[in-house]
Design a protein around this motif. Structure first.
Motif, PDB file in Angstrom:
ATOM      1  N   LYS A  40      47.463  45.927  45.670  1.00 28.18           N
ATOM      2  CA  LYS A  40      46.074  45.907  46.349  1.00 28.18           C
ATOM      3  C   LYS A  40      45.179  44.669  45.924  1.00 28.18           C
ATOM      4  O   LYS A  40      44.614  44.853  44.704  1.00 28.18           O
ATOM      5  N   PRO A  41      45.068  43.642  46.803  1.00 27.89           N
ATOM      6  CA  PRO A  41      44.202  42.579  46.295  1.00 27.89           C
ATOM      7  C   PRO A  41      42.926  42.804  46.141  1.00 27.89           C
ATOM      8  O   PRO A  41      42.384  43.444  46.878  1.00 27.89           O
ATOM      9  N   SER A  42      42.216  42.214  45.094  1.00 22.59           N
ATOM     10  CA  SER A  42      40.786  42.404  44.777  1.00 22.59           C
ATOM     11  C   SER A  42      40.061  41.523  45.863  1.00 22.59           C
ATOM     12  O   SER A  42      40.391  40.508  46.407  1.00 22.59           O
ATOM     13  N   GLN A  43      38.828  41.890  46.269  1.00 22.56           N
ATOM     14  CA  GLN A  43      37.929  41.244  47.050  1.00 22.56           C
ATOM     15  C   GLN A  43      37.120  40.398  46.508  1.00 22.56           C
ATOM     16  O   GLN A  43      36.277  39.715  46.862  1.00 22.56           O
ATOM     17  N   GLU A  44      36.975  40.440  44.910  1.00 19.11           N
ATOM     18  CA  GLU A  44      35.972  39.593  44.159  1.00 19.11           C
ATOM     19  C   GLU A  44      36.581  38.407  43.930  1.00 19.11           C
ATOM     20  O   GLU A  44      37.806  38.084  43.542  1.00 19.11           O
ATOM     21  N   LYS A  45      35.783  37.272  44.116  1.00 17.95           N
ATOM     22  CA  LYS A  45      36.101  35.810  43.852  1.00 17.95           C
ATOM     23  C   LYS A  45      36.180  35.526  42.187  1.00 17.95           C
ATOM     24  O   LYS A  45      35.541  36.176  41.493  1.00 17.95           O
ATOM     25  N   TYR A  46      37.242  34.791  41.766  1.00 17.01           N
ATOM     26  CA  TYR A  46      37.451  34.481  40.563  1.00 17.01           C
ATOM     27  C   TYR A  46      36.374  33.299  39.881  1.00 17.01           C
ATOM     28  O   TYR A  46      35.967  32.547  40.650  1.00 17.01           O
ATOM     29  N   ILE A  47      36.196  33.385  38.554  1.00 20.36           N
ATOM     30  CA  ILE A  47      35.281  32.359  38.018  1.00 20.36           C
ATOM     31  C   ILE A  47      36.336  31.472  37.386  1.00 20.36           C
ATOM     32  O   ILE A  47      37.481  31.854  36.823  1.00 20.36           O
ATOM     33  N   PRO A  48      36.133  29.929  37.458  1.00 21.78           N
ATOM     34  CA  PRO A  48      37.092  28.900  36.953  1.00 21.78           C
ATOM     35  C   PRO A  48      37.073  29.205  35.373  1.00 21.78           C
ATOM     36  O   PRO A  48      36.170  29.634  34.714  1.00 21.78           O
ATOM     37  N   GLY A  49      38.252  28.990  34.774  1.00 18.66           N
ATOM     38  CA  GLY A  49      38.098  28.819  33.242  1.00 18.66           C
ATOM     39  C   GLY A  49      38.639  30.109  32.645  1.00 18.66           C
ATOM     40  O   GLY A  49      38.955  30.340  31.388  1.00 18.66           O
ATOM     41  N   PHE A  50      38.966  31.361  33.442  1.00 18.62           N
ATOM     42  CA  PHE A  50      39.652  32.471  33.123  1.00 18.62           C
ATOM     43  C   PHE A  50      41.067  32.877  33.624  1.00 18.62           C
ATOM     44  O   PHE A  50      41.169  32.364  35.046  1.00 18.62           O
ATOM     45  N   ARG A  51      41.894  33.260  33.042  1.00 21.72           N
ATOM     46  CA  ARG A  51      43.037  33.501  33.596  1.00 21.72           C
ATOM     47  C   ARG A  51      43.228  34.881  34.543  1.00 21.72           C
ATOM     48  O   ARG A  51      42.101  35.616  34.317  1.00 21.72           O
ATOM     49  N   ILE A  52      43.853  34.900  35.582  1.00 22.97           N
ATOM     50  CA  ILE A  52      43.919  36.013  36.606  1.00 22.97           C
ATOM     51  C   ILE A  52      44.966  36.864  36.383  1.00 22.97           C
ATOM     52  O   ILE A  52      46.164  36.587  36.024  1.00 22.97           O
ATOM     53  N   GLN A  53      44.642  38.158  36.063  1.00 18.94           N
ATOM     54  CA  GLN A  53      45.921  39.184  35.828  1.00 18.94           C
ATOM     55  C   GLN A  53      45.995  40.017  37.104  1.00 18.94           C
ATOM     56  O   GLN A  53      44.978  40.424  37.918  1.00 18.94           O
ATOM     57  N   LEU A  54      47.345  40.064  37.615  1.00 19.11           N
ATOM     58  CA  LEU A  54      47.558  40.746  38.695  1.00 19.11           C
ATOM     59  C   LEU A  54      48.446  42.041  38.538  1.00 19.11           C
ATOM     60  O   LEU A  54      49.558  41.847  37.849  1.00 19.11           O
ATOM     61  N   ASP A  55      48.069  43.159  39.256  1.00 20.15           N
ATOM     62  CA  ASP A  55      49.049  44.302  38.771  1.00 20.15           C
ATOM     63  C   ASP A  55      49.583  44.951  40.019  1.00 20.15           C
ATOM     64  O   ASP A  55      49.205  44.749  41.231  1.00 20.15           O
ATOM     65  N   THR A  56      51.075  45.320  39.828  1.00 20.15           N
ATOM     66  CA  THR A  56      51.692  45.870  40.985  1.00 20.15           C
ATOM     67  C   THR A  56      52.340  47.051  40.615  1.00 20.15           C
ATOM     68  O   THR A  56      52.470  47.181  39.272  1.00 20.15           O
ATOM     69  N   THR A  57      53.005  47.659  41.705  1.00 16.49           N
ATOM     70  CA  THR A  57      53.920  48.839  41.367  1.00 16.49           C
ATOM     71  C   THR A  57      55.241  48.349  41.964  1.00 16.49           C
ATOM     72  O   THR A  57      54.985  48.048  43.292  1.00 16.49           O
ATOM     73  N   ILE A  58      56.412  48.365  41.439  1.00 17.76           N
ATOM     74  CA  ILE A  58      57.359  48.019  42.245  1.00 17.76           C
ATOM     75  C   ILE A  58      58.627  49.171  41.805  1.00 17.76           C
ATOM     76  O   ILE A  58      58.951  49.554  40.649  1.00 17.76           O
ATOM     77  N   GLU A  59      59.362  49.489  42.917  1.00 18.31           N
ATOM     78  CA  GLU A  59      60.017  50.624  42.986  1.00 18.31           C
ATOM     79  C   GLU A  59      61.345  50.438  43.330  1.00 18.31           C
ATOM     80  O   GLU A  59      61.885  49.668  44.441  1.00 18.31           O
TER      81      GLU A  59
END
Length: 232
Positions: A40-59
């Protein structure tokens, strides 16, 4: 007229359900054990300079040879990837390097490879950069320019000062999916041309995977035919 009104209401309910449902994945070949990747992608925009963490479920009952997140910034033509980490059960997480100023947006997708080497990929997702008051100043420092060898250290120091300012001012304002850059992050490539990541500034160790591990070339439309030919 009443029947028409009821039909319209039912259509609106069905449409609403589609809009809130998590995005599900794509395809495995006919007859293969189906792999399901939910994100489920986030609708919030990212701030430069910080890493991005993306979570999923894989079955998938068979287990996996590889679980990856392929990504690139707007001005890059080639996808690179990070390996995803299994948190627990069917929950997986990927951490992308920190986007830099004026990267504008990051595109990403997930790829899972089962024990039979069946490759499943998701659709392409996009997260956009948040404009800040300091964007103009950051852009001047962040732009890649031709510089003399004796100026390299000065440029690096400017970037580090700028990155410190970003962390101090926006650490408490970043979206929940962003984290502080700590240590070196390993990024892998399947192509010779991906020797530099445009749009990112982080401690990155770029690693080229061997031919047997280039599963991205089997993922539908991840690379152009010319890029696939280059990868061999």
């Amino acid at each position: 007229m009443r029947k028409t009104g009821i039909c319209v209401k039912l259509f609106a309910i069905v449409l609403a359900l589609f809009m809130v449902a998590p995005v599900q994945a794509i395809s495995a070949p006919a007859g293969a054990v189906k792999i399901e990747i939910n994100h489920k992608p986030s609708q919030e925009k990212y701030i430069p300079g910080f890493r991005i963490q993306l979570d999923t479920t894989i079955e998938n009952d068979k287990g996996f040879l590889a679980t990856r997140c392929y990504f690139k910034a707007k001005n890059d033509k080639v996808f690179t990837f990070v390996n995803m980490r299994n948190i627990k059960g069917n929950e997986y997480s990927a951490i992308l390097p920190a986007p830099w100023v004026k990267s504008e947006f990051i595109e990403y997708l997930f790829v899972a490879v089962d024990m039979d080497k069946v490759v499943t990929r998701t659709q392409l997702f996009k997260v956009e950069e948040k404009e800040t008051q300091e964007a103009g100043v950051w852009k001047d420092v962040g732009e890649v320019k031709e510089i003399r060898v004796d100026q390299v250290q000065e440029v690096v120091e400017e970037k580090e000062i700028l990155r410190k300012q970003i962390r101090e001012k926006y650490s408490s304002k970043r979206p929940p999916y962003q984290i502080d850059p700590q240590g070196v992050i390993v990024v892998s490539t399947e192509l010779d041309k991906a020797l530099y990541l445009n749009g990112f500034y982080d401690g990155i160790n770029l690693f080229k995977v061997p031919a047997a591990a280039r599963f991205g070339v089997l993922a539908e439309k991840l690379y152009t035919p010319e890029q696939i030919a280059e990868a061999g």
